[in-house]
Design a protein around this motif. Structure first.
Motif, PDB file in Angstrom:
ATOM      1  N   GLU A  96      14.925  26.946  44.060  1.00  0.00           N
ATOM      2  CA  GLU A  96      14.598  28.353  44.256  1.00  0.00           C
ATOM      3  C   GLU A  96      13.328  28.672  43.483  1.00  0.00           C
ATOM      4  N   SER A  97      12.456  29.435  44.109  1.00  0.00           N
ATOM      5  CA  SER A  97      11.199  29.812  43.478  1.00  0.00           C
ATOM      6  C   SER A  97      11.455  30.697  42.265  1.00  0.00           C
ATOM      7  N   ASP A  98      10.580  30.563  41.247  1.00  0.00           N
ATOM      8  CA  ASP A  98      10.642  31.433  40.095  1.00  0.00           C
ATOM      9  C   ASP A  98       9.229  31.887  39.761  1.00  0.00           C
ATOM     10  N   SER A  99       9.013  32.309  38.563  1.00  0.00           N
ATOM     11  CA  SER A  99       7.707  32.861  38.201  1.00  0.00           C
ATOM     12  C   SER A  99       6.657  31.807  37.916  1.00  0.00           C
ATOM     13  N   HIS A 100       7.053  30.542  37.880  1.00  0.00           N
ATOM     14  CA  HIS A 100       6.101  29.491  37.536  1.00  0.00           C
ATOM     15  C   HIS A 100       5.111  29.228  38.661  1.00  0.00           C
ATOM     16  N   ALA A 101       3.880  28.876  38.246  1.00  0.00           N
ATOM     17  CA  ALA A 101       2.814  28.688  39.228  1.00  0.00           C
ATOM     18  C   ALA A 101       2.728  27.269  39.761  1.00  0.00           C
ATOM     19  N   VAL A 102       3.197  26.295  38.967  1.00  0.00           N
ATOM     20  CA  VAL A 102       3.035  24.882  39.328  1.00  0.00           C
ATOM     21  C   VAL A 102       4.399  24.215  39.392  1.00  0.00           C
ATOM     22  N   GLN A 103       4.598  23.457  40.477  1.00  0.00           N
ATOM     23  CA  GLN A 103       5.797  22.634  40.607  1.00  0.00           C
ATOM     24  C   GLN A 103       5.357  21.178  40.785  1.00  0.00           C
ATOM     25  N   GLU A 104       5.932  20.300  39.995  1.00  0.00           N
ATOM     26  CA  GLU A 104       5.564  18.881  40.059  1.00  0.00           C
ATOM     27  C   GLU A 104       6.809  18.024  40.191  1.00  0.00           C
ATOM     28  N   LEU A 105       6.688  16.982  40.985  1.00  0.00           N
ATOM     29  CA  LEU A 105       7.709  15.940  41.040  1.00  0.00           C
ATOM     30  C   LEU A 105       7.339  14.902  39.981  1.00  0.00           C
ATOM     31  N   VAL A 106       8.199  14.720  38.996  1.00  0.00           N
ATOM     32  CA  VAL A 106       7.937  13.786  37.897  1.00  0.00           C
ATOM     33  C   VAL A 106       8.885  12.600  38.045  1.00  0.00           C
ATOM     34  N   ALA A 107       8.306  11.441  38.305  1.00  0.00           N
ATOM     35  CA  ALA A 107       9.082  10.202  38.433  1.00  0.00           C
ATOM     36  C   ALA A 107       8.723   9.322  37.247  1.00  0.00           C
ATOM     37  N   GLU A 108       9.683   9.145  36.338  1.00  0.00           N
ATOM     38  CA  GLU A 108       9.395   8.369  35.134  1.00  0.00           C
ATOM     39  C   GLU A 108       9.356   6.870  35.398  1.00  0.00           C
ATOM     40  N   GLY A 109       9.960   6.417  36.500  1.00  0.00           N
ATOM     41  CA  GLY A 109       9.915   4.995  36.810  1.00  0.00           C
ATOM     42  C   GLY A 109      10.360   4.716  38.221  1.00  0.00           C
ATOM     43  N   LEU A 110       9.463   4.131  39.027  1.00  0.00           N
ATOM     44  CA  LEU A 110       9.782   3.719  40.393  1.00  0.00           C
ATOM     45  C   LEU A 110       9.563   2.210  40.489  1.00  0.00           C
ATOM     46  N   ASP A 111      10.579   1.496  40.925  1.00  0.00           N
ATOM     47  CA  ASP A 111      10.560   0.027  40.966  1.00  0.00           C
ATOM     48  C   ASP A 111      10.607  -0.428  42.426  1.00  0.00           C
ATOM     49  N   THR A 112       9.489  -0.866  43.038  1.00  0.00           N
ATOM     50  CA  THR A 112       8.136  -0.820  42.504  1.00  0.00           C
ATOM     51  C   THR A 112       7.197  -0.300  43.596  1.00  0.00           C
ATOM     52  N   ALA A 113       7.149  -0.969  44.762  1.00  0.00           N
ATOM     53  CA  ALA A 113       6.242  -0.561  45.847  1.00  0.00           C
ATOM     54  C   ALA A 113       6.912   0.537  46.652  1.00  0.00           C
TER      55      ALA A 113
END
Length: 824
Positions: free
Chosen positions: A87-104
């Motif tokens: 749900e949208s909030d007051s924040h301007a930026v939304q990012e998908l943060v993936a700390e580790g993807l194995d691999t390709a």
């Protein structure tokens, strides 16, 4: 004022996201074709092998010969899918943060491809502000088969020399995941670290490098705070740092990428490695505030200095690590990933395995370059326990292209790794690679490379620049082994660090005494795991070293032949599988202890050893001191003795035998030493005896010559030398190998007594009982024993304490073993 902090929406299984995985294409066997159409439940963070195992789609990859039957998994494309609410909030930026993807990986959000990745060793952050929708969102991450991907990249980019089967050096993935000479080929895929949606406005903390050092008696914290700014945000930001009761702050203009906030703590408590002092850790809190936005970071630091001395001296070139200006004699082990499926590890598993190092009196673990940059839990525990960490950059036993696109990936992962780990007090060395400089010089790489780059630019230029920029308080080493001079062979014993692998591969372990290395950063010898560990996965009937399933769990080239050749004259050839197991475990322990004790007797010329290896990542015949089920092998008990703070050992010198005493403590070692030449037979007659005072200063060593009355045997096959300190320290010398030594077959008796939590086994010797070891796991795999490889002279007793199992009525072969029952 209501300050708004970044909002994190976890997309991990524990966070409420329901993940599935299915095979998209690849060599899926007919019996598993259903997974092409019907997805199965997946765990995130996790790996496809563990998902398939949890769903009963595949058998245990470690069991029997299943490993080879499951290679198709590494050549199959897998799709991970989830839906989540946003749900949208007051924040301007939304990012998908993936700390580790194995691999390709190909990452798709709501039908739009947002990224392709091919580096397991780094994290990613993608702006998805324009793609998220209110309500349900769909995230798909498709992973190409890693074995096929490595082959394809090697074809596209060019094949660079490497060890083992797969071209692991073409892709930034854990090299040992493709198999090693101790590890299974289980090339896996998955979202192996946390993943989330992060929403923020204005400014956020991108990273913190809290570099803690010393200025006299004061601690100095230089907090390097990297900031990310939203487009169009113009407010200044205030950065606040709190540590040790001190608060410091600074204000920066909008758009400032990094700021340094320094704090001084008067009369700070210094952090020391174990055996040198305490390990005080200080909480650090970093905050940033701008307009109505705020963000925070917390961590811990220890105040210390770390230096590495490789300056030439009269003997060549040393390798000395010093903490707070005091040299540290290294008693260490190499560390590999603690499970072939690393997402099964957690803080408790790391605590148990690092305890294996602590309990063996180790003070350093080397995180080897074919594995991973370990989890925060690993380094946090090392900080707490005073275990120094030698951290390899992830390059091992191969040549690596320095061309794009690999070079950019290497730089990105190295910057992230140094940034993340720079806060740790335990971090002692950044090391460029494992054996690659040696490989270029001696392993025949130059001809197939044909002038192409091979990694030199990483080890001598890129990586040291990154360390100097981001973690200048921690030393950098170009490689291991390395002599710290371009014009000296990288594995020269007189300079820097050395790997000793002709022992095990080619020659007898007595060759260790021919070397006088300044520092040994790799050496080792193989032996099987505990009996219960081995038989839990090897089901050959009858059990045999060359059985089909046994060979699946022996990865070393000609490993069994080397086990046999390695017996030399030391121990007799085994008569049955029980003797094979005990003989090869005993020989492994003796070989490594032989090397450690010799090199410690050379102190201060030699400044440490790092044995290969502490741990296993599955049940296997290997160099490990602790097997894949956590059982401490005889090697571990040998290391506990050889790595003791104070070591007595009998060593040969040109003019005769000496008792070498190495005192690696801050207190003078003073004790009375009794040296006796005794009979191996019943009664253990004392044939000659001398007493002398041993005095060894702090962090020093002495050599005490022995008189001929002790060193000249009348009959070496029936005599031995016993060295005994009044403080309980012991050492032994034998004039002949066990194959010629006359040991009584009935040299001891054993009794069993039940105690709370387990039982005691008390062994009493009537003659020399050499290398007594108890294996309670043969009766109950849950059983653990507190001691091993105990030598008793006639009249002495020792009690083995067993926990985790009920007491048997009695113990004998094969539960209670000694060298006597091999040669009597």
């Amino acid at each position: 004022m209501n300050l708004a902090s970044p909002r994190h929406v976890p997309l991990t299984t524990a966070g409420g996201a329901g993940w599935t995985v299915r095979a998209v294409d690849g060599p899926v066997p007919d019996g598993h074709r259903a997974i092409l159409d019907a997805p199965i439940a997946a765990t995130v963070p996790g790996e496809v092998h563990t998902d398939l195992l949890a769903a009963d789609v595949i058998p245990d990859p470690f069991d029997g010969d299943n490993e080879g039957k499951l290679h198709w998994i590494g050549r199959t494309t897998w799709s991970y899918w989830t839906e989540f609410d946003w749900e949208s909030d007051s924040h301007a930026v939304q990012e998908l943060v993936a700390e580790g993807l194995d691999t390709a990986a190909t990452v798709t959000l709501n039908g739009t491809e947002i990224a392709k990745t091919w580096n397991q060793h780094r994290s990613y952050r993608f702006d998805v502000t324009a793609l998220l929708v209110a309500g349900r969102n769909e995230l798909v991450i498709e992973f190409a088969g890693p074995a096929d991907t490595a082959d394809r990249l090697a074809e596209q980019l060019g094949l660079w020399p490497h060890t083992n089967l797969h071209p692991y050096n073409a892709i930034r993935k854990m090299a040992s995941n493709f198999g090693w000479d101790w590890g299974p080929d289980v090339a896996t895929v998955g979202v192996w670290k946390p993943i989330r949606i992060e929403s923020w406005t204005g400014v956020r903390i991108d990273s913190v490098r809290p570099l803690a050092g010393l200025d006299g008696d004061n601690g100095v914290l230089d907090a390097k705070v990297a900031l990310a700014w939203a487009d169009g945000f113009t407010a200044d930001a205030t950065i606040t740092v709190e540590v040790g009761g001190t608060t410091a702050e600074t204000t920066v203009a909008s758009g400032t990428e990094e700021a340094t906030v320094s704090a001084t703590i008067a009369d700070v408590d210094r952090w020391w490695p174990r055996g040198h002092g305490e390990q005080p850790l200080y909480d650090v809190t970093v905050g940033v505030a701008a307009a109505e936005q705020t963000d925070g970071w917390t961590g811990r630091v220890g105040f210390r200095t770390m230096t590495m001395d490789v300056a030439p001296d009269e003997h060549g070139g040393p390798f000395v690590l010093s903490v707070n200006g005091k040299p540290v004699f290294v008693r260490g082990a190499n560390w590999i990933p603690d499970d072939a499926f690393v997402t099964r590890l957690d803080r408790s598993t790391y605590e148990r395995s690092i305890a294996d190092a602590v309990d063996a009196d180790m003070n350093l673990l080397r995180v080897w370059g074919g594995g991973i940059y370990e989890t925060d839990d690993f380094y946090d525990i090392c900080d707490e326990l005073g275990i120094l960490v030698w951290q390899d950059f992830l390059f091992a036993c191969a040549a690596y292209s320095e061309d794009e696109p690999l070079r950019s990936e290497v730089e990105a992962e190295a910057r992230q790794a140094v940034t993340r780990l720079s806060r740790h007090a335990s971090l002692a060395v950044w090391n460029g690679n494992n054996e690659n400089i040696w490989g270029y010089v001696e392993w025949g790489w130059r001809q197939p490379l044909g002038g192409r780059t091979w990694g030199e630019g990483y080890y001598f230029d890129l990586l040291p620049k990154i360390v100097a920029e981001l973690d200048p308080r921690t030393p950098y080493s170009q490689g291991s082994p390395y002599s710290y001079d371009h014009f000296i062979h990288p594995n020269d014993e007189r300079n820097g660090t050395m790997h000793v692998w002709d022992v095990w591969n080619q020659v007898d372990y007595s060759t260790y005494r021919k070397y006088k290395p300044r520092f040994v950063s790799e050496f080792g010898f193989q032996g099987p795991p505990a009996w219960s560990t081995l038989t839990s996965v090897v089901h050959d009937q009858p059990l045999d070293p060359y059985g089909e399933q046994m060979l699946v769990h022996q990865k070393a080239f000609e490993g069994n032949l080397k086990l046999e050749r390695g017996l030399g004259d030391h121990l007799p050839m085994w008569k049955n599988i029980d003797d094979w197991h005990w003989t090869t475990q005993l020989n492994q322990a003796r070989a490594v202890a032989y090397g450690v004790e010799h090199w410690r007797s050379l102190f201060p010329l030699n400044t440490g050893t790092i044995v290969w290896q502490l741990n296993d990542n599955w049940p296997v015949i290997s160099w490990a001191a602790v097997d894949g089920h956590g059982h401490r092998k005889p090697l571990w008990f040998a290391l506990k003795h050889a790595y003791a703070d104070r070591l007595l050992t009998v060593q040969p010198r040109e003019d005769g035998l000496v008792v070498a005493g190495h005192n690696d403590t801050d207190e003078t070692w003073s004790t009375s030493i009794t040296v006796a030449r005794r009979s191996t037979s019943t009664g253990g007659e004392v044939l000659a005896q001398e007493t002398f005072a041993l005095e060894v200063g702090p962090r020093s060593a002495v050599l005490n010559s022995l008189p001929e009355s002790i060193t000249k045997a009348q009959d070496g096959t029936t005599e031995y030398i016993e060295v005994r300190g009044a403080d309980g320290s012991t050492a032994y010398w034998y004039f002949v190998e066990d194959t010629a030594l006359r040991l009584a077959g009935d040299a001891y008796t054993a009794s069993v007594a039940a105690v709370e939590g387990g039982y005691d086994v008390t062994v009493t010797a009537t003659a020399l009982a050499k290398d007594l070891a108890l294996f309670p796991d043969r009766l109950d795999p849950a059983a653990k024993v507190d001691s091993g490889l105990i030598t008793l002279s006639a009249g002495e007793s020792h009690t083995f304490h067993v926990t985790g199992a009920a007491a048997p009525a009695e113990v004998g072969v094969p539960v209670l073993r000694s060298a006597n029952d091999l040669v009597a």
